[in-house]
Each structure stands twice: as structure tokens, then as C-alpha cells.
Design a protein around this motif. Structure first.
Motif, PDB file in Angstrom:
ATOM      1  N   UNK A 213      60.297  -5.836 -22.792  1.00  0.00           N
ATOM      2  CA  UNK A 213      59.468  -6.176 -21.840  1.00  0.00           C
ATOM      3  C   UNK A 213      59.542  -5.513 -20.786  1.00  0.00           C
ATOM      4  N   UNK A 214      60.039  -4.436 -20.573  1.00  0.00           N
ATOM      5  CA  UNK A 214      60.359  -3.601 -19.370  1.00  0.00           C
ATOM      6  C   UNK A 214      58.801  -3.256 -18.801  1.00  0.00           C
ATOM      7  N   UNK A 215      58.902  -2.948 -17.512  1.00  0.00           N
ATOM      8  CA  UNK A 215      57.929  -2.588 -16.678  1.00  0.00           C
ATOM      9  C   UNK A 215      57.642  -1.036 -16.401  1.00  0.00           C
ATOM     10  N   UNK A 216      58.667  -0.442 -16.830  1.00  0.00           N
ATOM     11  CA  UNK A 216      58.663   0.991 -16.184  1.00  0.00           C
ATOM     12  C   UNK A 216      58.728   2.125 -17.379  1.00  0.00           C
ATOM     13  N   UNK A 217      58.186   3.160 -17.248  1.00  0.00           N
ATOM     14  CA  UNK A 217      57.883   4.185 -18.210  1.00  0.00           C
ATOM     15  C   UNK A 217      59.154   5.001 -18.414  1.00  0.00           C
ATOM     16  N   UNK A 218      59.569   5.356 -19.445  1.00  0.00           N
ATOM     17  CA  UNK A 218      60.760   5.965 -19.675  1.00  0.00           C
ATOM     18  C   UNK A 218      60.629   7.361 -20.246  1.00  0.00           C
ATOM     19  N   UNK A 219      59.632   8.100 -20.116  1.00  0.00           N
ATOM     20  CA  UNK A 219      59.163   9.291 -20.668  1.00  0.00           C
ATOM     21  C   UNK A 219      59.778  10.203 -19.739  1.00  0.00           C
ATOM     22  N   UNK A 220      60.199  10.050 -18.525  1.00  0.00           N
ATOM     23  CA  UNK A 220      60.623  11.076 -17.691  1.00  0.00           C
ATOM     24  C   UNK A 220      62.363  11.313 -18.332  1.00  0.00           C
ATOM     25  N   UNK A 221      63.047  10.205 -18.488  1.00  0.00           N
ATOM     26  CA  UNK A 221      64.045  10.450 -18.810  1.00  0.00           C
ATOM     27  C   UNK A 221      64.339  10.828 -20.365  1.00  0.00           C
ATOM     28  N   UNK A 222      63.458  10.734 -21.050  1.00  0.00           N
ATOM     29  CA  UNK A 222      63.244  11.253 -22.493  1.00  0.00           C
ATOM     30  C   UNK A 222      62.851  12.743 -22.499  1.00  0.00           C
ATOM     31  N   UNK A 223      61.850  13.063 -21.842  1.00  0.00           N
ATOM     32  CA  UNK A 223      61.417  14.301 -21.848  1.00  0.00           C
ATOM     33  C   UNK A 223      62.001  15.397 -20.964  1.00  0.00           C
ATOM     34  N   UNK A 224      62.431  15.016 -20.000  1.00  0.00           N
ATOM     35  CA  UNK A 224      63.082  15.928 -18.833  1.00  0.00           C
ATOM     36  C   UNK A 224      64.725  15.837 -18.936  1.00  0.00           C
ATOM     37  N   UNK A 225      65.140  14.725 -19.378  1.00  0.00           N
ATOM     38  CA  UNK A 225      66.669  14.608 -19.339  1.00  0.00           C
ATOM     39  C   UNK A 225      67.130  14.579 -20.828  1.00  0.00           C
ATOM     40  N   UNK A 226      66.289  14.212 -21.740  1.00  0.00           N
ATOM     41  CA  UNK A 226      66.681  14.235 -23.171  1.00  0.00           C
ATOM     42  C   UNK A 226      67.482  13.010 -23.593  1.00  0.00           C
ATOM     43  N   UNK A 227      67.052  11.937 -23.026  1.00  0.00           N
ATOM     44  CA  UNK A 227      67.981  10.408 -23.417  1.00  0.00           C
ATOM     45  C   UNK A 227      66.929   9.422 -23.446  1.00  0.00           C
TER      46      UNK A 227
END
Length: 268
Positions: A213-227
Motif C-alpha cells: 500500500x505504499x505511496x512512494x516510488x522505490x525505483x531510485x533505491x533500486x536503480x541508483x543504490x541497488x537495493x
């Protein structure tokens, strides 16, 4: 091959998140330097500690010398009078960034907050590059801290990661946490990634568990930090009723965004 943290300085090490990060990073890091205004007891030969206030820039420079990165957690963690927030959360962050520059530390990880965008409505999926909409004076102070991080990245070449931390807790304790929960395991995962990700200039990323149910996009953490977070608050959903007024609409910050949360801190 995993990259391991080197010599890491942590401000606010005596706090709740600091204690979890110490335990999670201790085995990987070459050495942890623990800073706080309160006494901190080192555990083992991979930790050392000092009583340092983030208002003391000279002491920060001394503590940062030789470090590979700084984890900056020290802050007023909630709503407060703006003068106090400016002194600790904004000037304190400036001192940390400037001390890192003077000491030659290549990377600073700022623990920011989801509340920099807490006034977006709950139906809006927020990306980190959207304009800030803070839900209170505390959120305003974190917007300013992120802006300082961007300045030091752009002007001085400091590598800066701003982690917009969700609702950090062992388990969700309220309905809003079904969207905003950050588990201890994911907190350590985001911190480790922020310390070790290659090719960082300035990155703002939401640090929240992979809640359905999160509101926030997680792509920066995954793509730029690798998590990619591994926990999900959905497994606790049975504890909370689906008819909670929070889901009927309103700001993502919930009670934090109400006037009564801010009004007591507006000085005459």
C-alpha cells in the motif's frame, strides 16, 4: 562481489535507528566511529566513540578525518519550533556536510524523512524528483537539509545520498504504517546500499519497506543504490480495520499534517 563499507562515522549513534545500524553494519564495516551528545559505549575493537555535538564543526572535522563515509542521523526527529529545527536539522546538517568537505570524506548519507512530501494526497504515487510538499515544520527542515546536500554535491563534488526514511519500527503499530513502515532489516539494507553504491552524485530515495500500500516510488533505491526492500507490512494488515478514516483521503502524513500538529510550535 559485494562492496563492504570502510571506515564509517555515524552521528546520532545513540538513537533508535543508530543502535539498529550499528548492529547491522558492525560485521561489514572496517570501523564504526560513533558520535552523539550522549555517551555511547563501543562494542569490540571495530567501534570507537566520542561525545560530539553537531553544532561543533571543528570537532566534526576531527572525527571525520580518515573516514570513507558519514551516516548523518543526528536531528530533532519530530515537530518542534522552527528556530530549534533550523539550529539542529539545518545548521547541523550544514556543519556535517562542510566538515566532510574539509576532512576529505567522499560520501555523506543523510537520513531525511518521508515527511518532505507528507502533504501529497494518499492516492498520489510520489517520485523523489517531484516538488516537496512538507507536512509540517519538521518536514520543512528536512527539505532544507536535502537542498544543502544537493548544493554540496553540485558545487563541491561530494557524493550525497538522502534517504527519505519511512515509519521505522519493529512492526507496524497504526494503519498508516501499512503504507509507510520501514523494517529494521530494510533500514540496514538501505543504509548499506547508500554507503557502497558506485557512481553516486546526488540521490534522493525513499527508504521504506516494500509495502503493497505504499505511496512512494522505490525505483531510485533500486536503480541508483541497488537495493530492493524485502519486507512488507501487508502481513500485519489483519491488525487494522479497512474502514480506518485514514484511507478515506487526505494527506499521506496523516495526523502529522493536521494544523493541531503544527500550531503548538508557532511562537509569537
Amino acid at each position: 562481489m559485494d562492496v563492504k563499507p570502510g571506515r564509517i562515522v555515524m552521528t546520532g549513534a545513540a538513537g533508535r535507528i543508530g543502535s539498529v545500524l550499528r548492529a547491522g553494519l558492525r560485521a561489514d564495516a572496517e570501523h564504526l566511529v560513533l558520535l552523539d551528545r550522549e555517551p555511547v559505549e563501543p562494542e569490540g575493537d571495530r567501534e570507537s566513540a566520542a561525545r560530539v555535538d553537531i553544532g561543533d564543526r571543528a570537532a566534526l572535522v576531527e572525527a571525520f578525518t580518515g573516514a570513507d563515509a558519514v551516516l548523518h542521523l543526528a536531528a530533532i526527529p519530530d515537530e518542534a519550533p522552527l528556530d530549534d529545527l533550523l539550529d539542529v536539522n539545518v545548521r547541523g546538517t550544514h556543519n556535517v556536510l562542510e566538515a566532510a568537505r574539509r576532512a576529505g570524506v567522499p560520501r555523506v548519507v543523510l537520513f531525511s524523512s518521508n515527511r518532505v512530501t507528507g502533504n501529497y494526497p494518499i492516492h498520489h504515487h510520489v517520485f523523489p524528483d517531484e516538488p516537496p510538499r512538507p507536512d509540517g515544520l519538521y518536514g520543512v527542515s528536512k527539505v532544507a537539509a536535502e537542498a544543502l546536500g544537493q548544493l554540496y554535491a553540485d558545487t563541491f563534488g561530494l557524493e550525497v545520498v538522502a534517504l527519505r526514511v519511512g515509519s521505522f519500527a519493529e512492526e507496524p503499530t497504526q494503519t498508516r504504517h501499512l503504507a509507510t513502515w520501514l523494517s529494521p532489516r530494510d533500514c540496514v539494507g538501505f543504509a548499506r546500499a547508500a554507503l557502497t553504491a558506485p557512481n553516486v552524485a546526488f540521490v534522493a530515495a525513499y527508504a521504506v519497506s516494500g509495502n503493497a500500500r505504499r505511496f512512494w516510488d522505490l525505483s531510485a533505491g533500486e536503480n541508483e543504490l541497488g537495493y530492493r526492500p524485502v519486507d512488507d507490512a501487508a502481513r500485519f494488515a489483519g491488525r487494522f480495520g479497512d474502514d480506518d478514516p485514514f484511507w478515506h483521503g487526505g494527506p499521506q502524513g496523516g495526523a502529522f499534517a493536521r494544523p493541531e500538529s503544527v500550531l503548538p510550535h508557532l511562537r509569537e
